[in-house]
Write a protein that holds these residues in place. Structure first.
Motif, PDB file in Angstrom:
ATOM      1  N   HIS A 101      27.891  -8.706  23.473  1.00 37.72           N
ATOM      2  CA  HIS A 101      28.473  -9.724  22.603  1.00 37.72           C
ATOM      3  C   HIS A 101      28.632 -11.024  23.403  1.00 37.72           C
ATOM      4  O   HIS A 101      28.700 -10.981  24.630  1.00 37.72           O
ATOM      5  CB  HIS A 101      29.861  -9.305  22.134  1.00 37.72           C
ATOM      6  CG  HIS A 101      29.925  -7.934  21.532  1.00 37.72           C
ATOM      7  ND1 HIS A 101      30.678  -7.644  20.416  1.00 37.72           N
ATOM      8  CD2 HIS A 101      29.370  -6.749  21.901  1.00 37.72           C
ATOM      9  CE1 HIS A 101      30.590  -6.361  20.130  1.00 37.72           C
ATOM     10  NE2 HIS A 101      29.790  -5.800  21.021  1.00 37.72           N
ATOM     11  N   PRO A 102      28.800 -12.156  22.745  1.00 36.80           N
ATOM     12  CA  PRO A 102      28.777 -12.404  21.307  1.00 36.80           C
ATOM     13  C   PRO A 102      27.361 -12.318  20.742  1.00 36.80           C
ATOM     14  O   PRO A 102      26.376 -12.432  21.465  1.00 36.80           O
ATOM     15  CB  PRO A 102      29.313 -13.841  21.170  1.00 36.80           C
ATOM     16  CG  PRO A 102      29.867 -14.218  22.508  1.00 36.80           C
ATOM     17  CD  PRO A 102      29.124 -13.385  23.492  1.00 36.80           C
ATOM     18  N   PHE A 103      27.304 -12.168  19.412  1.00 36.15           N
ATOM     19  CA  PHE A 103      26.043 -12.224  18.692  1.00 36.15           C
ATOM     20  C   PHE A 103      25.952 -13.562  17.972  1.00 36.15           C
ATOM     21  O   PHE A 103      26.962 -14.146  17.597  1.00 36.15           O
ATOM     22  CB  PHE A 103      25.954 -11.075  17.684  1.00 36.15           C
ATOM     23  CG  PHE A 103      26.061  -9.723  18.332  1.00 36.15           C
ATOM     24  CD1 PHE A 103      24.996  -9.184  19.025  1.00 36.15           C
ATOM     25  CD2 PHE A 103      27.243  -8.997  18.266  1.00 36.15           C
ATOM     26  CE1 PHE A 103      25.086  -7.938  19.638  1.00 36.15           C
ATOM     27  CE2 PHE A 103      27.354  -7.751  18.867  1.00 36.15           C
ATOM     28  CZ  PHE A 103      26.276  -7.229  19.560  1.00 36.15           C
ATOM     29  N   ARG A 104      24.731 -14.030  17.767  1.00 31.05           N
ATOM     30  CA  ARG A 104      24.501 -15.364  17.206  1.00 31.05           C
ATOM     31  C   ARG A 104      23.481 -15.287  16.098  1.00 31.05           C
ATOM     32  O   ARG A 104      22.491 -14.561  16.186  1.00 31.05           O
ATOM     33  CB  ARG A 104      23.995 -16.292  18.318  1.00 31.05           C
ATOM     34  CG  ARG A 104      23.565 -17.676  17.862  1.00 31.05           C
ATOM     35  CD  ARG A 104      23.015 -18.482  19.038  1.00 31.05           C
ATOM     36  NE  ARG A 104      21.808 -17.865  19.602  1.00 31.05           N
ATOM     37  CZ  ARG A 104      21.252 -18.208  20.756  1.00 31.05           C
ATOM     38  NH1 ARG A 104      21.791 -19.163  21.497  1.00 31.05           N
ATOM     39  NH2 ARG A 104      20.149 -17.601  21.191  1.00 31.05           N
ATOM     40  N   HIS A 105      23.730 -16.082  15.050  1.00 33.80           N
ATOM     41  CA  HIS A 105      22.718 -16.302  14.012  1.00 33.80           C
ATOM     42  C   HIS A 105      22.922 -17.700  13.470  1.00 33.80           C
ATOM     43  O   HIS A 105      23.941 -17.991  12.852  1.00 33.80           O
ATOM     44  CB  HIS A 105      22.831 -15.282  12.887  1.00 33.80           C
ATOM     45  CG  HIS A 105      21.677 -15.351  11.921  1.00 33.80           C
ATOM     46  ND1 HIS A 105      21.666 -16.212  10.842  1.00 33.80           N
ATOM     47  CD2 HIS A 105      20.490 -14.677  11.899  1.00 33.80           C
ATOM     48  CE1 HIS A 105      20.519 -16.066  10.196  1.00 33.80           C
ATOM     49  NE2 HIS A 105      19.795 -15.145  10.810  1.00 33.80           N
ATOM     50  N   GLY A 106      21.948 -18.578  13.715  1.00 38.29           N
ATOM     51  CA  GLY A 106      22.112 -19.969  13.305  1.00 38.29           C
ATOM     52  C   GLY A 106      23.323 -20.582  13.980  1.00 38.29           C
ATOM     53  O   GLY A 106      23.470 -20.514  15.202  1.00 38.29           O
ATOM     54  N   TRP A 108      26.354 -19.538  13.506  1.00 40.60           N
ATOM     55  CA  TRP A 108      27.409 -18.537  13.542  1.00 40.60           C
ATOM     56  C   TRP A 108      27.434 -17.749  14.845  1.00 40.60           C
ATOM     57  O   TRP A 108      26.391 -17.464  15.430  1.00 40.60           O
ATOM     58  CB  TRP A 108      27.251 -17.556  12.381  1.00 40.60           C
ATOM     59  CG  TRP A 108      27.546 -18.164  11.055  1.00 40.60           C
ATOM     60  CD1 TRP A 108      26.648 -18.678  10.155  1.00 40.60           C
ATOM     61  CD2 TRP A 108      28.841 -18.371  10.477  1.00 40.60           C
ATOM     62  NE1 TRP A 108      27.308 -19.180   9.059  1.00 40.60           N
ATOM     63  CE2 TRP A 108      28.656 -19.003   9.224  1.00 40.60           C
ATOM     64  CE3 TRP A 108      30.148 -18.065  10.893  1.00 40.60           C
ATOM     65  CZ2 TRP A 108      29.726 -19.337   8.405  1.00 40.60           C
ATOM     66  CZ3 TRP A 108      31.209 -18.399  10.071  1.00 40.60           C
ATOM     67  CH2 TRP A 108      30.988 -19.026   8.835  1.00 40.60           C
ATOM     68  N   MET A 109      28.650 -17.373  15.248  1.00 41.39           N
ATOM     69  CA  MET A 109      28.837 -16.518  16.414  1.00 41.39           C
ATOM     70  C   MET A 109      29.897 -15.458  16.066  1.00 41.39           C
ATOM     71  O   MET A 109      30.871 -15.747  15.363  1.00 41.39           O
ATOM     72  CB  MET A 109      29.267 -17.354  17.617  1.00 41.39           C
ATOM     73  CG  MET A 109      29.203 -16.653  18.941  1.00 41.39           C
ATOM     74  SD  MET A 109      29.140 -17.808  20.368  1.00 41.39           S
ATOM     75  CE  MET A 109      30.606 -18.803  20.099  1.00 41.39           C
ATOM     76  N   PHE A 110      29.694 -14.251  16.594  1.00 40.75           N
ATOM     77  CA  PHE A 110      30.495 -13.093  16.183  1.00 40.75           C
ATOM     78  C   PHE A 110      30.710 -12.187  17.391  1.00 40.75           C
ATOM     79  O   PHE A 110      29.805 -11.973  18.196  1.00 40.75           O
ATOM     80  CB  PHE A 110      29.724 -12.342  15.090  1.00 40.75           C
ATOM     81  CG  PHE A 110      30.318 -11.043  14.606  1.00 40.75           C
ATOM     82  CD1 PHE A 110      31.008 -10.990  13.404  1.00 40.75           C
ATOM     83  CD2 PHE A 110      30.148  -9.862  15.327  1.00 40.75           C
ATOM     84  CE1 PHE A 110      31.521  -9.782  12.926  1.00 40.75           C
ATOM     85  CE2 PHE A 110      30.666  -8.658  14.862  1.00 40.75           C
ATOM     86  CZ  PHE A 110      31.358  -8.622  13.655  1.00 40.75           C
ATOM     87  N   MET A 111      31.930 -11.635  17.515  1.00 45.07           N
ATOM     88  CA  MET A 111      32.176 -10.593  18.524  1.00 45.07           C
ATOM     89  C   MET A 111      33.222  -9.621  17.995  1.00 45.07           C
ATOM     90  O   MET A 111      34.011  -9.950  17.101  1.00 45.07           O
ATOM     91  CB  MET A 111      32.603 -11.191  19.869  1.00 45.07           C
ATOM     92  CG  MET A 111      33.875 -11.985  19.846  1.00 45.07           C
ATOM     93  SD  MET A 111      34.200 -12.732  21.469  1.00 45.07           S
ATOM     94  CE  MET A 111      35.622 -13.750  21.056  1.00 45.07           C
ATOM     95  N   HIS A 112      33.252  -8.419  18.586  1.00 43.43           N
ATOM     96  CA  HIS A 112      33.997  -7.304  17.997  1.00 43.43           C
ATOM     97  C   HIS A 112      34.513  -6.388  19.089  1.00 43.43           C
ATOM     98  O   HIS A 112      33.845  -6.153  20.096  1.00 43.43           O
ATOM     99  CB  HIS A 112      33.036  -6.539  17.059  1.00 43.43           C
ATOM    100  CG  HIS A 112      33.526  -5.211  16.593  1.00 43.43           C
ATOM    101  ND1 HIS A 112      32.777  -4.062  16.757  1.00 43.43           N
ATOM    102  CD2 HIS A 112      34.658  -4.830  15.955  1.00 43.43           C
ATOM    103  CE1 HIS A 112      33.427  -3.035  16.228  1.00 43.43           C
ATOM    104  NE2 HIS A 112      34.575  -3.472  15.741  1.00 43.43           N
ATOM    105  N   ASN A 113      35.702  -5.866  18.879  1.00 41.37           N
ATOM    106  CA  ASN A 113      36.226  -4.751  19.658  1.00 41.37           C
ATOM    107  C   ASN A 113      36.566  -3.638  18.677  1.00 41.37           C
ATOM    108  O   ASN A 113      37.246  -3.874  17.675  1.00 41.37           O
ATOM    109  CB  ASN A 113      37.484  -5.162  20.434  1.00 41.37           C
ATOM    110  CG  ASN A 113      38.150  -3.975  21.103  1.00 41.37           C
ATOM    111  OD1 ASN A 113      37.479  -3.094  21.639  1.00 41.37           O
ATOM    112  ND2 ASN A 113      39.469  -3.936  21.066  1.00 41.37           N
ATOM    113  N   GLY A 114      36.113  -2.438  18.964  1.00 39.72           N
ATOM    114  CA  GLY A 114      36.364  -1.323  18.062  1.00 39.72           C
ATOM    115  C   GLY A 114      35.112  -0.487  17.895  1.00 39.72           C
ATOM    116  O   GLY A 114      34.258  -0.442  18.779  1.00 39.72           O
TER     117      GLY A 114
END
Length: 277
Positions: A101-106, A108-114
């Motif tokens: 992580h993080p992940f990217r698309h355009g 947008w950026m996203f990250m996660h715990n779980g």
């Protein structure tokens, strides 16, 4: 599981947040206090925005953050008003760069715990729900990236809280169809480069830890001697898996089953309920 932080506010060197605090994310990679694992060494990533560029930059590696010289060098020279940082403890998927992580698309950026419980059984059904126009952009093998692409499929561009609620509802439905009692465990952050949303939720209602920083104005009154607080705007905020230090009054636990948004003009905190699918 993992540890992460999201910063939004006055542009600062990444080093200011990643390395300097007493219980920085780098320290947490070896000595996590609130995580499932003490050590988070299965890769790391940093994503940041720069002025005039819509899409964030990413730096991700498969080794541990605590010994990476390139991260140390980058943190001393890159300044940003909005960045994500994540240290990974794998829940079963491969330790590879595309799974960090993080992940990217355009933009947008996203990250996660779980985790998505039983993901190896749910993966096919969940990935087939990803918009065909997005499917080819999936690079890794994690449940987290599939969650991100499901949120994109369900309208992240138009309404991020609603898109994440639909994603969570789908994960729970598919999980229970496969006999998983508590399919979803998540604290996650997502941003479009201007606003930052954060979520704390689990099917079991026993979510991993998540905290947001107090308003800067209040912290200045409590701690007038802290230099960092003098130099940042009143809209500066941090969202973290666990506090970066023990400064009294600095950290507030995000309530169970809730989400928040950090944006110019005022923050918000709301209940979070998955949308039944």
């Amino acid at each position: 599981m993992c540890r992460w932080l999201a910063y939004s506010g006055t542009p600062v060197l990444l080093d200011t947040i990643l390395y300097k605090p007493a219980h920085s994310l780098i320290d947490q990679s070896l000595h996590s206090k609130l995580g499932v694992e003490t050590t988070n060494g299965d890769g790391f990533g940093v994503g940041w925005y720069t002025q005039g560029v819509d899409s964030p930059a990413l730096f991700r590696e498969i080794g541990p953050a605590w010994s990476n010289r390139n991260l140390r060098e980058l943190a001393d020279h890159v300044s940003s008003p909005l960045f994500f940082a994540h240290i990974r403890a794998s829940t079963g998927t491969a330790v590879q760069q595309s799974n960090c992580h993080p992940f990217r698309h355009g933009r947008w950026m996203f990250m996660h715990n779980g985790a998505v419980e039983g993901f190896h059984r749910l993966r096919r059904d969940l990935t087939l729900l990803v918009d065909p126009a997005l499917y080819a952009d999936l690079e890794g093998t994690t449940d987290s990236e599939v969650m991100f692409y499901l949120a994109l499929t369900f309208g992240l561009d138009e309404d991020p809280p609603a898109a994440v609620a639909r994603m969570a509802g789908v994960v729970e439905r598919v999980g229970r169809e496969h006999g998983v009692e508590f399919p979803l465990q998540m604290t996650l952050a997502v941003t479009d480069g201007e606003r930052l949303w954060f979520f704390r939720y689990s099917s079991e209602r026993a979510s991993r830890s998540l905290f947001h920083s107090s308003q800067v104005e209040a912290l200045r009154r409590l701690h007038p001697d802290v230099t960092f607080l003098r130099d940042v705007s009143e809209e500066t905020r941090l969202v973290v898996s666990e506090p970066l230090g023990d400064l009294p009054g600095a950290w507030n636990e995000v309530p169970e089953s809730s989400y928040g948004v950090v944006r110019p003009g005022g923050d918000e905190l709301h209940p979070f309920v998955p949308t039944p699918a």
